[in-house]
Scaffold this motif. Structure first.
Motif, PDB file in Angstrom:
ATOM      1  N   GLN A 138       0.760  -1.312   0.028  1.00 10.49           N
ATOM      2  CA  GLN A 138       0.090   0.045  -0.035  1.00 10.49           C
ATOM      3  C   GLN A 138       0.886   1.197  -0.010  1.00 10.49           C
ATOM      4  OE1 GLN A 138      -3.139   0.242  -0.402  1.00 10.49           O
ATOM      5  NE2 GLN A 138      -3.374   2.484   0.159  1.00 10.49           N
ATOM      6  N   LYS A 139       0.840   2.270  -1.029  1.00  7.41           N
ATOM      7  CA  LYS A 139       1.626   3.074  -1.131  1.00  7.41           C
ATOM      8  C   LYS A 139       1.405   4.235  -0.169  1.00  7.41           C
ATOM      9  CE  LYS A 139       2.638   7.021  -4.275  1.00  7.41           C
ATOM     10  NZ  LYS A 139       4.316   6.692  -4.526  1.00  7.41           N
ATOM     11  N   GLN A 140       2.565   4.580   0.567  1.00  9.36           N
ATOM     12  CA  GLN A 140       2.508   5.460   1.892  1.00  9.36           C
ATOM     13  C   GLN A 140       2.224   6.846   1.551  1.00  9.36           C
ATOM     14  OE1 GLN A 140       2.794   3.909   5.161  1.00  9.36           O
ATOM     15  NE2 GLN A 140       2.236   2.168   3.628  1.00  9.36           N
ATOM     16  N   ARG A 141       1.472   7.752   2.310  1.00 11.22           N
ATOM     17  CA  ARG A 141       1.476   9.030   2.051  1.00 11.22           C
ATOM     18  C   ARG A 141       2.585   9.984   2.147  1.00 11.22           C
ATOM     19  NH1 ARG A 141      -4.235  10.326   5.503  1.00 11.22           N
ATOM     20  NH2 ARG A 141      -5.590   9.138   4.436  1.00 11.22           N
ATOM     21  N   ASN A 142       3.495   9.408   3.001  1.00 11.40           N
ATOM     22  CA  ASN A 142       4.680  10.370   2.941  1.00 11.40           C
ATOM     23  C   ASN A 142       5.846   9.618   2.027  1.00 11.40           C
ATOM     24  OD1 ASN A 142       7.576  10.777   3.993  1.00 11.40           O
ATOM     25  ND2 ASN A 142       6.535  11.824   5.914  1.00 11.40           N
ATOM     26  N   PRO A 143       6.333  10.618   1.101  1.00  6.37           N
ATOM     27  CA  PRO A 143       7.001  10.012  -0.143  1.00  6.37           C
ATOM     28  C   PRO A 143       8.418   9.532   0.673  1.00  6.37           C
ATOM     29  CG  PRO A 143       6.833  12.346   0.069  1.00  6.37           C
ATOM     30  CD  PRO A 143       5.715  11.918   0.910  1.00  6.37           C
ATOM     31  N   VAL A 144       8.891  10.265   1.617  1.00 10.45           N
ATOM     32  CA  VAL A 144      10.115   9.867   2.103  1.00 10.45           C
ATOM     33  C   VAL A 144      10.057   8.310   2.577  1.00 10.45           C
ATOM     34  CG1 VAL A 144      12.013  10.227   3.951  1.00 10.45           C
ATOM     35  CG2 VAL A 144      10.837  12.082   2.758  1.00 10.45           C
ATOM     36  N   PHE A 145       9.001   7.990   3.565  1.00 11.53           N
ATOM     37  CA  PHE A 145       9.003   6.716   3.925  1.00 11.53           C
ATOM     38  C   PHE A 145       8.311   5.820   3.208  1.00 11.53           C
ATOM     39  CE2 PHE A 145       9.316   9.116   8.155  1.00 11.53           C
ATOM     40  CZ  PHE A 145       9.996   8.374   8.637  1.00 11.53           C
ATOM     41  N   ASP A 146       7.711   6.249   2.101  1.00  9.80           N
ATOM     42  CA  ASP A 146       7.350   5.181   0.956  1.00  9.80           C
ATOM     43  C   ASP A 146       8.732   4.790   0.179  1.00  9.80           C
ATOM     44  OD1 ASP A 146       5.113   4.098  -0.656  1.00  9.80           O
ATOM     45  OD2 ASP A 146       6.332   5.218  -2.108  1.00  9.80           O
ATOM     46  N   ALA A 147       9.374   5.763   0.053  1.00 10.25           N
ATOM     47  CA  ALA A 147      10.756   5.054  -0.755  1.00 10.25           C
ATOM     48  C   ALA A 147      11.613   4.407   0.239  1.00 10.25           C
ATOM     49  CB  ALA A 147      11.519   6.563  -1.013  1.00 10.25           C
ATOM     50  N   LEU A 148      11.589   4.608   1.580  1.00  6.89           N
ATOM     51  CA  LEU A 148      12.418   3.881   2.691  1.00  6.89           C
ATOM     52  C   LEU A 148      11.777   2.528   2.662  1.00  6.89           C
ATOM     53  CD1 LEU A 148      14.623   4.627   4.697  1.00  6.89           C
ATOM     54  CD2 LEU A 148      12.944   4.618   6.187  1.00  6.89           C
ATOM     55  N   MET A 149      10.329   2.362   2.421  1.00  4.56           N
ATOM     56  CA  MET A 149       9.722   0.872   2.931  1.00  4.56           C
ATOM     57  C   MET A 149      10.175   0.247   1.358  1.00  4.56           C
ATOM     58  SD  MET A 149       5.711   0.094   3.149  1.00  4.56           S
ATOM     59  CE  MET A 149       5.427   0.794   1.347  1.00  4.56           C
ATOM     60  N   LEU A 150       9.986   0.743   0.303  1.00  6.73           N
ATOM     61  CA  LEU A 150      10.437   0.041  -0.834  1.00  6.73           C
ATOM     62  C   LEU A 150      11.856  -0.418  -0.969  1.00  6.73           C
ATOM     63  CD1 LEU A 150       8.828   2.339  -3.686  1.00  6.73           C
ATOM     64  CD2 LEU A 150       7.697   0.250  -2.654  1.00  6.73           C
ATOM     65  N   GLU A 151      12.692   0.605  -0.627  1.00  6.17           N
ATOM     66  CA  GLU A 151      14.271   0.153  -0.451  1.00  6.17           C
ATOM     67  C   GLU A 151      14.447  -0.928   0.588  1.00  6.17           C
ATOM     68  OE1 GLU A 151      18.566   1.899   0.596  1.00  6.17           O
ATOM     69  OE2 GLU A 151      16.676   3.153   0.723  1.00  6.17           O
ATOM     70  N   GLY A 152      13.827  -0.941   1.735  1.00  2.69           N
ATOM     71  CA  GLY A 152      13.850  -2.026   2.506  1.00  2.69           C
ATOM     72  C   GLY A 152      13.257  -3.409   2.273  1.00  2.69           C
ATOM     73  N   ARG A 153      12.166  -3.196   1.508  1.00  2.00           N
ATOM     74  CA  ARG A 153      11.569  -4.716   1.189  1.00  2.00           C
ATOM     75  C   ARG A 153      12.184  -5.121  -0.065  1.00  2.00           C
ATOM     76  NH1 ARG A 153       4.974  -3.458   2.174  1.00  2.00           N
ATOM     77  NH2 ARG A 153       5.277  -3.427   4.529  1.00  2.00           N
ATOM     78  N   MET A 154      13.017  -4.340  -0.870  1.00  2.00           N
ATOM     79  CA  MET A 154      13.542  -4.993  -2.090  1.00  2.00           C
ATOM     80  C   MET A 154      15.076  -5.355  -1.943  1.00  2.00           C
ATOM     81  SD  MET A 154      11.271  -4.984  -4.358  1.00  2.00           S
ATOM     82  CE  MET A 154      12.105  -4.609  -6.040  1.00  2.00           C
ATOM     83  N   ARG A 155      15.403  -5.350  -0.569  1.00  2.00           N
ATOM     84  CA  ARG A 155      17.007  -5.271  -0.441  1.00  2.00           C
ATOM     85  C   ARG A 155      17.639  -6.577  -0.863  1.00  2.00           C
ATOM     86  NH1 ARG A 155      18.789  -5.798   5.671  1.00  2.00           N
ATOM     87  NH2 ARG A 155      20.686  -6.093   4.372  1.00  2.00           N
ATOM     88  N   SER A 156      16.656  -7.742  -1.124  1.00  2.00           N
ATOM     89  CA  SER A 156      17.354  -8.880  -1.495  1.00  2.00           C
ATOM     90  C   SER A 156      17.794  -8.943  -2.849  1.00  2.00           C
ATOM     91  CB  SER A 156      16.360 -10.036  -1.449  1.00  2.00           C
ATOM     92  OG  SER A 156      15.251  -9.921  -2.338  1.00  2.00           O
ATOM     93  N   GLY A 157      17.440  -8.012  -3.690  1.00  2.00           N
ATOM     94  CA  GLY A 157      17.508  -7.850  -5.067  1.00  2.00           C
ATOM     95  C   GLY A 157      16.848  -9.106  -6.002  1.00  2.00           C
ATOM     96  N   GLN A 158      15.939  -9.502  -5.465  1.00  2.00           N
ATOM     97  CA  GLN A 158      15.387 -10.626  -6.269  1.00  2.00           C
ATOM     98  C   GLN A 158      13.859 -10.656  -5.792  1.00  2.00           C
ATOM     99  OE1 GLN A 158      16.674 -14.490  -5.702  1.00  2.00           O
ATOM    100  NE2 GLN A 158      16.794 -14.296  -3.314  1.00  2.00           N
ATOM    101  N   GLY A 159      13.319  -9.461  -5.781  1.00  2.00           N
ATOM    102  CA  GLY A 159      11.746  -9.194  -5.098  1.00  2.00           C
ATOM    103  C   GLY A 159      11.101  -8.398  -6.349  1.00  2.00           C
ATOM    104  N   HIS A 160       9.856  -8.656  -6.387  1.00  2.00           N
ATOM    105  CA  HIS A 160       8.792  -7.725  -7.307  1.00  2.00           C
ATOM    106  C   HIS A 160       7.949  -7.179  -6.546  1.00  2.00           C
ATOM    107  CE1 HIS A 160      10.647  -9.832 -10.802  1.00  2.00           C
ATOM    108  NE2 HIS A 160      10.550 -10.969 -10.246  1.00  2.00           N
TER     109      HIS A 160
END
Length: 312
Positions: A138-160
């Motif tokens: 779910q896209k976050q209203r705060n763009p900074v934390f949205d980008a942070l969440m995306l980076e954290g959840r994609m850290r494995s390098g093999q996520g979609h």
């Protein structure tokens, strides 16, 4: 500015000693309680609706315990998103992993059914470290934390990672390539793409994506519940239990409404095992049938002012 400072703090926290992060979370949970009146009210309403026989004291104790778990899981995201990758392995344990491995051995599409318990981020990351996976967010209203969440959840390098607004076409393509989907099914996003089903005896708008995706792709459903290890937490340790359950084959059958109800029934059973570890701060009953009053309006419930004097 504040958001950027918070993001920087969360990044650095992932490298802190475990006891420092643990004690900070413990202190924050105690200090935050007087300032989360709206969310505490939501949690009380949810609990009174789901457990009508509970006393006010039982409800209040569960709200406070849930806040403790919620705060620890929030700060622990720093460890799992930005800490050493080995920490993901060191601080998680698989329970009944054979159900997961047996499902994977069948070489079929798999949907991991992952309801909103305290360790949901941790389980997805841990599984994604081992193999390519997809998930929705779910896209976050705060763009900074949205980008942070995306980076954290994609850290494995093999996520979609797919936004809920992207539709299911991309997910179907990946499932048909036997790339598992880590799917969180149990939030109220309105009646679009949902039907009214029951959840602990209450009418609840429930997404139909799980049966739809399973039917389109002939996917196995592998339930996965991820929680904080309460005994480890009491010792000041970070540990998450990721428990797998037998795969559902032949789901959803011919009755979508029954399939949705079956999913809710499974989640109910897991909540009863450790009620305080489910996400009660979410307005699970926000969407009401036509003509039915809002559950969360202050004057619709007697739970708002019942518990300030109750001590845990």
């Amino acid at each position: 500015m504040v958001s950027e400072m918070g993001a920087a703090l969360l990044r650095s926290m992932g490298r802190w000693p475990q006891w420092t992060r643990h004690n900070l979370a413990k202190g924050l949970a105690r200090a935050a309680y007087p300032f989360i009146k709206r969310r505490a009210h939501v949690a009380r309403v949810n609990l009174h609706k789901c457990f009508p026989n509970w006393t006010d004291e039982q409800v209040e104790n569960t709200v406070r315990t849930h806040l403790k778990y919620f705060t620890h899981s929030l700060l622990d995201r720093s460890l799992f998103w930005f800490g050493d990758k080995q920490a993901i392995y060191d601080n998680t344990v698989f329970i009944d992993e054979h159900y997961w491995q047996e499902a994977r051995a069948k070489n079929r599409p798999i949907i991991v059914l992952a309801p909103h318990f305290t360790g949901l981020d941790v389980a997805g990351l841990r599984m994604n470290m081992d193999l390519e996976m997809a998930t929705m967010y779910q896209k976050q209203r705060n763009p900074v934390f949205d980008a942070l969440m995306l980076e954290g959840r994609m850290r494995s390098g093999q996520g979609h990672l797919f936004s809920r607004h992207d539709g299911i076409r991309g997910l179907v393509k990946l499932l048909r390539k036997n790339i598992p989907l880590y799917y969180l099914p149990d939030m109220d996003f309105g009646i679009n793409d949902a039907i009214f089903s029951t959840f602990f005896g209450q009418t609840a708008a429930t997404l139909t994506a799980l049966p739809k995706l399973a039917k389109l792709t002939d996917a196995l459903i592998v339930p996965c519940i991820s929680r904080i290890d309460a005994e480890a937490l009491a010792r000041g340790e970070t540990r998450y239990k990721i428990q797998f359950y037998p795969a559902w084959d032949g789901y959803p059958g011919d009755d979508e409404a029954q399939a949705v109800r079956d999913m809710n029934a499974f989640i109910e059973e897991r909540i009863l095992e450790e009620p305080a570890q489910y996400l009660w701060f979410h307005k699970r009953f926000k969407t009401r049938p036509a003509g039915e009053a809002d559950f969360y309006t202050t004057n619709t419930t007697n739970t708002t002012n019942t518990t300030n004097s109750i001590k845990k």
